[in-house]
Design a protein around this motif. Structure first.
Motif, mmCIF file in Angstrom:
data_model
loop_
_atom_site.group_PDB
_atom_site.id
_atom_site.type_symbol
_atom_site.label_atom_id
_atom_site.label_comp_id
_atom_site.label_asym_id
_atom_site.label_seq_id
_atom_site.Cartn_x
_atom_site.Cartn_y
_atom_site.Cartn_z
ATOM 1 N N PRO A 43 0.821 -1.216 0.000
ATOM 2 C CA PRO A 43 0.000 0.000 0.000
ATOM 3 C C PRO A 43 0.863 1.279 0.000
ATOM 4 C CG PRO A 43 -0.899 -1.593 1.564
ATOM 5 C CD PRO A 43 0.401 -2.160 1.069
ATOM 6 N N ALA A 44 1.956 1.286 0.777
ATOM 7 C CA ALA A 44 2.817 2.483 0.833
ATOM 8 C C ALA A 44 3.449 2.774 -0.525
ATOM 9 C CB ALA A 44 3.904 2.297 1.887
ATOM 10 N N ALA A 45 3.852 1.727 -1.255
ATOM 11 C CA ALA A 45 4.476 1.928 -2.571
ATOM 12 C C ALA A 45 3.463 2.530 -3.551
ATOM 13 C CB ALA A 45 5.007 0.600 -3.096
ATOM 14 N N ILE A 46 2.222 2.047 -3.500
ATOM 15 C CA ILE A 46 1.184 2.569 -4.414
ATOM 16 C C ILE A 46 0.886 4.031 -4.080
ATOM 17 C CG2 ILE A 46 -1.246 2.345 -5.117
ATOM 18 C CD1 ILE A 46 -0.924 -0.743 -4.444
ATOM 19 N N ILE A 47 0.779 4.319 -2.792
ATOM 20 C CA ILE A 47 0.464 5.686 -2.355
ATOM 21 C C ILE A 47 1.632 6.642 -2.651
ATOM 22 C CG2 ILE A 47 0.035 7.084 -0.265
ATOM 23 C CD1 ILE A 47 -1.694 4.517 0.612
ATOM 24 N N ALA A 48 2.864 6.157 -2.449
ATOM 25 C CA ALA A 48 4.044 6.992 -2.742
ATOM 26 C C ALA A 48 4.078 7.385 -4.208
ATOM 27 C CB ALA A 48 5.309 6.227 -2.372
ATOM 28 N N ARG A 49 3.703 6.459 -5.072
ATOM 29 C CA ARG A 49 3.657 6.759 -6.515
ATOM 30 C C ARG A 49 2.612 7.834 -6.802
ATOM 31 N NH1 ARG A 49 -0.023 6.630 -11.053
ATOM 32 N NH2 ARG A 49 1.289 6.464 -12.882
ATOM 33 N N GLU A 50 1.442 7.702 -6.199
ATOM 34 C CA GLU A 50 0.367 8.668 -6.457
ATOM 35 C C GLU A 50 0.706 10.050 -5.910
ATOM 36 O OE1 GLU A 50 -2.084 8.085 -8.462
ATOM 37 O OE2 GLU A 50 -1.520 5.976 -8.653
ATOM 38 N N LEU A 51 1.365 10.094 -4.739
ATOM 39 C CA LEU A 51 1.658 11.380 -4.095
ATOM 40 C C LEU A 51 3.016 11.942 -4.519
ATOM 41 C CD1 LEU A 51 0.354 10.810 -0.445
ATOM 42 C CD2 LEU A 51 -0.908 11.557 -2.455
ATOM 43 N N ASP A 52 3.691 11.241 -5.434
ATOM 44 C CA ASP A 52 5.022 11.630 -5.901
ATOM 45 C C ASP A 52 5.989 11.810 -4.729
ATOM 46 O OD1 ASP A 52 6.938 12.154 -7.781
ATOM 47 O OD2 ASP A 52 6.528 14.313 -7.868
ATOM 48 N N CYS A 53 5.976 10.825 -3.840
ATOM 49 C CA CYS A 53 6.791 10.878 -2.636
ATOM 50 C C CYS A 53 7.928 9.861 -2.782
ATOM 51 C CB CYS A 53 5.876 10.531 -1.461
ATOM 52 S SG CYS A 53 6.619 10.830 0.098
ATOM 53 N N ARG A 54 9.184 10.326 -2.703
ATOM 54 C CA ARG A 54 10.333 9.440 -2.967
ATOM 55 C C ARG A 54 10.970 8.882 -1.710
ATOM 56 N NH1 ARG A 54 11.186 8.889 -8.754
ATOM 57 N NH2 ARG A 54 9.713 10.424 -9.539
ATOM 58 N N LEU A 55 10.716 9.542 -0.573
ATOM 59 C CA LEU A 55 11.386 9.100 0.655
ATOM 60 C C LEU A 55 10.483 8.108 1.391
ATOM 61 C CD1 LEU A 55 13.074 11.566 3.184
ATOM 62 C CD2 LEU A 55 12.282 9.291 3.769
#
Ligand SMILES: O=P(O)(O)OC[C@H]1O[C@H](OP(=O)(O)OP(=O)(O)O)[C@H](O)[C@@H]1O
Ligand SMILES: Nc1nc2[nH]cnc2c(=O)[nH]1
Ligand SMILES: [Mg+2]
Length: 160
Positions: A43-55
């Motif tokens: 879930p964190a990987a999918i959300i990071a992609r959507e929010l453009d979050c790299r850290l």
């Protein structure tokens, strides 16, 4: 002990994670994401992609052995997140809320979000997508595999 099971497919999980990301857009931007291993990682990987979050950092909490709950212990901390200010914590679900409570105590300033919430864990999360009954065990796509089911006609008929 669970009295029923709810199976979540990869498609459904992806849709639910995207829906959570869309709600989280109003709470960000975030400096980074902390995934609670192991269930929170996809879930964190999918959300990071959507929010453009790299850290992305992880916190490792060991609580359950199969469906049995034990004493929770933290075997790795999320050092990048400090007290959680500006960070988003992601898990797949809250059940009793014990894991979330422990993690929130370590990062009190973070936003906590998960995909699924059972009633006992609901107050511990800031955000979730679907509520699940307390006595239902959620089966995630990484816990399951498609299974051959014999056709009805192949079984011997039951006499009335
Ligand atoms: O609200 P709680 O009662 O604490 O339960 C929720 C936690 O239980 C599961 O993790 P688990 O400890 O099974 O480990 P895993 O993520 O490595 O599968 C789930 O991924 C949550 O992290
Ligand atoms: N897979 C899974 N892990 C859990 N850990 C605590 N509750 C649950 C659940 O319903 N499903
Ligand atoms: Mg977990």
């Amino acid at each position: 002990m669970a009295t029923s099971y709810a199976t979540v497919t990869w498609d459904q999980l992806h849709r639910d994670a995207r829906q959570l990301a869309s709600t989280l857009m109003t709470r960000g931007p975030f400096k980074g994401i902390v995934a609670i291993t192991r269930g929170g990682m996809i879930p964190a990987a999918i959300i990071a992609r959507e929010l453009d979050c790299r850290l992305i950092d992880t916190i490792s909490v060991v609580t359950y052995d199969e469906e049995k709950m034990g004493e929770p212990s933290v075997i790795k901390n999320a050092d990048a997140a400090g007290d959680g200010e500006g960070f988003l914590i992601i898990d797949d679900l809250v059940d009793s809320g014990v894991t979330a409570q422990l993690v929130r105590k370590l990062m009190p300033k973070a936003v906590f979000a998960c995909l699924y919430a059972k009633p006992s864990g609901r107050p511990v999360t800031d955000m979730f997508v679907v509520e699940v009954p307390q006595d239902t065990w959620v089966l995630f796509p990484w816990d399951t595999a498609p299974l051959f089911i014999p056709p009805l006609a192949s079984k011997p008929a039951v006499k009335a």
